[in-house]
Design a protein around this motif. Sequence first.
Motif, PDB file in Angstrom:
ATOM      1  N   GLY A  12       0.788  -1.219   0.000  1.00  0.00           N
ATOM      2  CA  GLY A  12       0.000   0.000   0.000  1.00  0.00           C
ATOM      3  C   GLY A  12       0.818   1.266   0.000  1.00  0.00           C
ATOM      4  N   GLU A  13       0.123   2.371   0.234  1.00  0.00           N
ATOM      5  CA  GLU A  13       0.663   3.699  -0.029  1.00  0.00           C
ATOM      6  C   GLU A  13       1.718   4.139   0.984  1.00  0.00           C
ATOM      7  N   ALA A  14       2.761   4.777   0.450  1.00  0.00           N
ATOM      8  CA  ALA A  14       3.721   5.561   1.229  1.00  0.00           C
ATOM      9  C   ALA A  14       3.617   6.980   0.687  1.00  0.00           C
ATOM     10  N   GLY A  32       1.333   7.543   5.383  1.00  0.00           N
ATOM     11  CA  GLY A  32       0.612   6.508   4.658  1.00  0.00           C
ATOM     12  C   GLY A  32       0.419   5.332   5.592  1.00  0.00           C
ATOM     13  N   ALA A  35       2.684   2.239   5.045  1.00  0.00           N
ATOM     14  CA  ALA A  35       4.076   2.587   5.344  1.00  0.00           C
ATOM     15  C   ALA A  35       4.283   2.704   6.847  1.00  0.00           C
ATOM     16  N   LEU A  50       8.109  -3.373   2.103  1.00  0.00           N
ATOM     17  CA  LEU A  50       6.958  -2.555   1.722  1.00  0.00           C
ATOM     18  C   LEU A  50       6.864  -2.484   0.204  1.00  0.00           C
ATOM     19  N   THR A  52       5.071  -0.498  -2.533  1.00  0.00           N
ATOM     20  CA  THR A  52       4.383   0.777  -2.550  1.00  0.00           C
ATOM     21  C   THR A  52       4.612   1.468  -3.883  1.00  0.00           C
ATOM     22  N   TRP A  53       4.310   2.777  -3.956  1.00  0.00           N
ATOM     23  CA  TRP A  53       4.410   3.508  -5.222  1.00  0.00           C
ATOM     24  C   TRP A  53       4.661   4.981  -4.916  1.00  0.00           C
ATOM     25  N   SER A  78       9.311   0.131  -6.616  1.00  0.00           N
ATOM     26  CA  SER A  78       8.290   0.911  -5.920  1.00  0.00           C
ATOM     27  C   SER A  78       8.454   2.417  -6.088  1.00  0.00           C
ATOM     28  N   TRP A 105      -1.782   5.539  -7.725  1.00  0.00           N
ATOM     29  CA  TRP A 105      -1.496   4.229  -7.147  1.00  0.00           C
ATOM     30  C   TRP A 105      -1.352   3.173  -8.242  1.00  0.00           C
ATOM     31  N   SER A 122      -2.503  -5.317   4.436  1.00  0.00           N
ATOM     32  CA  SER A 122      -2.993  -4.318   3.482  1.00  0.00           C
ATOM     33  C   SER A 122      -4.084  -3.475   4.131  1.00  0.00           C
ATOM     34  N   GLY A 126      -5.170   0.735  -1.096  1.00  0.00           N
ATOM     35  CA  GLY A 126      -4.389   0.041  -2.112  1.00  0.00           C
ATOM     36  C   GLY A 126      -5.202  -0.927  -2.936  1.00  0.00           C
TER      37      GLY A 126
END
Length: 308
Positions: A12-14, A32, A35, A50, A52-53, A78, A105, A122, A126
Amino acid sequence: MNSPAPTALVLGEALVDVVRRLDGTVEDHPGGSPANVAIGLGRLGRPVELLTWFAADTHGDLVRKHLEESAVRIVAGSDGAASTPVAIATLDATGAATYTFDIDWQVPASAQLPADVVVVHSSTIGAALAPGGDAIVKILEEARARSTVTYDPNIRPALLGTPDEIRPLVERLVALADVVKASDEDVEWLEPGVPVADVAARWASAGPGLVVITRGGEGVLAVTAGGVNVEVPAPKVDVADTVGAGDSFMSSLIDGLWSARLLGANRRAELAAIDEAKLVRILTRSARIAAITVSRAGANPPWAEEVE
């Protein structure tokens, strides 16, 4: 040859939390929810990766530095985003935050489930946002064969739409999970007018071995598939802000189940049958770790030595 150490994988998100306070000050904090969970695990001494994106930009450099300082390994690829996601957190007089987001994302094309992963975590964002959401759900479905799946709905209406729109996905993710941790605000938004305890019991009958609901200063309630129901009080603490509190609780919950040897698909039955005393110990420690986090600014979970 030694076997690889069991690892946690967080999906998931950072991003960067731009925190706006009532006194007019503005601060940038890496954040996030996923994160933050990864960082909490890293600071508690757990091997963690992690997926992430984010981007190779100024905000991305801040995110990378924060992750690496907390011993979080970033899954290759990522950092391919055009810009690093941002969440603007506006704090009220109690320190509680409301959010607006700017998130792109995707899931790195090279992403795959590590062979040594014992737990995969999760949240909803995400799995909900295109184009990466379908890939996240696929990874979770694959993970169940050998890993514990943990899930925090972490509802953000600004990104997820209405309760009716997102509820089917939440229920699908609940059914995929072995452990669900939600806030009472998440549950009340998803199921308006339904008692939180009733929702927790329903979720615990839908697949998870353990459902935990955090209720801020009112403490924690938990329900297991084996029929255990417990409540744990929240420690008294002076609140700086609530950013990252639920995430630090989540990382401690995973850590506690890890120490109790209840992670991995082969421990699914034992997790569902966890006894009351063991569950209370894990939840009490998790509440204490969350209390440390709310006592200081931003998503800044404690290191193991601060806790022990």
